[in-house]
Motif scaffolding. Structure first.
Motif, short mmCIF file in Angstrom:
data_model
loop_
_atom_site.label_atom_id
_atom_site.label_comp_id
_atom_site.label_asym_id
_atom_site.label_seq_id
_atom_site.Cartn_x
_atom_site.Cartn_y
_atom_site.Cartn_z
N ASP A 97 -10.80 7.60 -6.57
CA ASP A 97 -11.66 6.45 -6.28
C ASP A 97 -10.85 5.16 -6.37
N SER A 98 -10.09 5.05 -7.44
CA SER A 98 -9.29 3.84 -7.66
C SER A 98 -8.10 3.76 -6.72
N LEU A 99 -7.44 4.89 -6.47
CA LEU A 99 -6.28 4.88 -5.58
C LEU A 99 -6.68 4.50 -4.16
N PHE A 100 -7.78 5.07 -3.67
CA PHE A 100 -8.23 4.76 -2.32
C PHE A 100 -8.74 3.33 -2.21
N ALA A 101 -9.31 2.82 -3.31
CA ALA A 101 -9.89 1.47 -3.28
C ALA A 101 -8.82 0.39 -3.37
N ASP A 102 -7.66 0.73 -3.90
CA ASP A 102 -6.61 -0.27 -4.05
C ASP A 102 -5.91 -0.50 -2.72
N ALA A 103 -5.87 -1.73 -2.27
CA ALA A 103 -5.24 -2.04 -0.99
C ALA A 103 -3.77 -1.64 -0.99
N ASN A 104 -3.13 -1.73 -2.16
CA ASN A 104 -1.75 -1.27 -2.33
C ASN A 104 -1.77 -0.04 -3.24
N ARG A 105 -2.41 1.02 -2.74
CA ARG A 105 -2.75 2.13 -3.64
C ARG A 105 -1.53 2.79 -4.26
N PHE A 106 -0.39 2.75 -3.62
CA PHE A 106 0.77 3.38 -4.23
C PHE A 106 1.33 2.53 -5.36
N THR A 107 1.08 1.25 -5.32
CA THR A 107 1.44 0.41 -6.45
C THR A 107 0.58 0.79 -7.65
N TYR A 108 -0.70 1.02 -7.42
CA TYR A 108 -1.57 1.42 -8.52
C TYR A 108 -1.23 2.83 -9.01
N LEU A 109 -0.83 3.71 -8.11
CA LEU A 109 -0.41 5.05 -8.52
C LEU A 109 0.78 4.95 -9.47
N ILE A 110 1.70 4.04 -9.19
CA ILE A 110 2.83 3.82 -10.09
C ILE A 110 2.33 3.38 -11.47
N GLN A 111 1.33 2.51 -11.49
CA GLN A 111 0.80 2.04 -12.76
C GLN A 111 0.08 3.15 -13.53
N VAL A 112 -0.64 4.01 -12.83
CA VAL A 112 -1.32 5.12 -13.48
C VAL A 112 -0.30 6.07 -14.11
N CYS A 113 0.76 6.39 -13.37
CA CYS A 113 1.79 7.28 -13.91
C CYS A 113 2.51 6.64 -15.09
N THR A 114 2.74 5.34 -15.01
CA THR A 114 3.34 4.63 -16.13
C THR A 114 2.43 4.70 -17.36
N ALA A 115 1.14 4.48 -17.13
CA ALA A 115 0.18 4.53 -18.22
C ALA A 115 0.17 5.90 -18.90
N MET A 116 0.32 6.96 -18.12
CA MET A 116 0.34 8.30 -18.68
C MET A 116 1.49 8.46 -19.68
#
Length: 407
Positions: A332-351
């Motif tokens: 939901d969040s990845l698709f909603a983010d206009a720069n979704r791969f930037t947010y994917l990087i942040q999610v992986c960092t958070a992990m």
């Protein structure tokens, strides 16, 4: 409860506009899309650019896309199956299985089956933690199940082909995509349903086969089944019967759209390009260094390279790290983010940041195991930490401007 109802009303008001405000939709969906009323399936179709923002164009778009997909099924599944059964078509009277002509339909048929062997193997084990994919769909493809001359795709795969064919992607990473992750468990392969019925995994098999036929340069790569699984599950569970009946078609086009954005991750020759998976892993580690220098340095000293764990995280968009409901929430969040791969990087960092205390104490082996088999966690905690990183709330324990300590 009142707040939740207000949120549902906010979705309904936004989705009932003549022209969808995509920025407002992204902001709303970023915090998670409700399961009720098919809202998630509809929002994903909009966020993945399948449905136009002008709602008056929806029906025309759906009609055209569904007719086009039926043509693909006829051309790539039905007609080759008839050729196989009948020996030749009326327009190919000189064609035969041993014909060396590169234009021979038989040559194409055998080549297709090499790809189909791997697809068939992968979809028979899709999402083994739930029963959904081995159950029958309410709406089997009538072009296939009602034609006695059409051989189902799974019947075209011989045991010999399965034993000899391996399309596992070689390149970055030390583990196969299919062999690690929370949801990759040993399980008995799913079985086909009786004639006249189709299991959901058979539908996914057809989608992936047609995708491979339309993209011969890339074809099918292991891991694509893990990308399409959550998407198909979401569409095929839509309470709107008109959309649920066309889950296969809509999933195909949304998968096409998503793969248009991430396909470079699956192409080995592009690993070191700016759009390849190598660059994404470099971005991930640079982001970790920025937010948590001490943890980054611990991995550097241990020589625990991102290829060992983040290759799968990034390529499969975390679909192997969490259970299916959590994967869907992350998407939901990845698709909603206009720069979704930037947010994917942040999610992986958070992990990684969330496991920093353990990782700073662990040796190489323990950290490798932790990252390759991420421990159970509330996915909302991960997303909250990722959003915190985006907003700059995470303070690096060690000032990155200082010289790096020696190993």
């Amino acid at each position: 409860m009142a707040a939740y109802k207000a949120r549902l009303q906010e979705y309904d008001a936004l989705l009932s506009q003549d022209v969808i405000d995509i920025k407002a939709l992204r902001r709303l969906c970023f915090s998670g899309i409700p399961d009720e009323g098919g809202r998630r399936a509809l929002c994903w179709k909009l966020l993945l650019n399948y449905l136009p923002l002008d709602t008056s164009q929806w029906q025309d778009t759906l009609n055209k896309k569904r007719a086009q997909y039926r043509h693909f099924v006829e051309e790539m599944v039905v007609e080759p199956a008839r050729l196989s059964k009948n020996g030749s078509g009326n327009n190919h009277v000189e064609d035969h299985p041993l014909n060396p002509n590169p234009d021979s339909q038989w040559g194409s048929f055998f080549k297709d089956n090499e790809v189909l062997a791997q697809i068939d193997k992968d979809v028979r084990r899709l999402c083994p933690d739930i029963m959904f994919f081995q159950r029958g769909t309410e709406f089997p493809c009538r072009q296939v199940v009602d034609d006695p001359e059409v051989e189902r795709l799974h019947r075209r795969v011989t045991h010999a082909a399965l034993a000899s064919t391996s399309l596992t992607r070689k390149g970055l990473g030390i583990t196969k995509l299919e062999n690690c992750g929370r949801r990759s468990t040993t399980t008995e392969d799913y079985h086909p349903l009786p004639p006249g019925a189709e299991a959901h995994w058979e539908v996914v098999e057809r989608i992936l086969f047609i995708y491979a036929k339309l993209n011969p340069g890339q074809s099918y790569v292991q891991g694509m089944n893990e990308i399409i699984g959550p998407m198909y599950y979401t569409f095929a569970s839509d309470p709107n019967i008109a959309f649920r009946e066309n889950a296969e078609v809509d999933c195909f086009w949304c998968f096409i759209s998503l793969m248009g954005e991430i396909r470079d991750f699956f192409i080995r020759t592009l690993d070191d390009s700016a759009s390849g998976i190598g660059a994404m892993m470099e971005r991930l580690m640079a982001n970790l260094k920025h937010h948590d220098f001490q943890l980054w340095n611990r991995l550097r000293v241990q020589e625990l390279r991102p290829q060992f764990f983040s290759f799968r995280w990034l390529t499969l968009m975390l679909s192997q790290e969490f259970d299916l409901p959590d994967v869907i929430r992350v998407w939901d969040s990845l698709f909603a983010d206009a720069n979704r791969f930037t947010y994917l990087i942040q999610v992986c960092t958070a992990m990684m940041v969330l496991q920093r205390d353990a990782m700073l104490q662990n040796d190489f082996g323990a950290n490798m195991k932790l990252l390759q088999h991420y421990p159970p966690v509330d996915v909302q905690v991960v997303l909250s930490k990722a959003t915190e990183l985006v907003e700059g709330g995470e303070v690096s324990p060690v000032d990155p401007s200082q010289p790096e300590p020696s190993s």
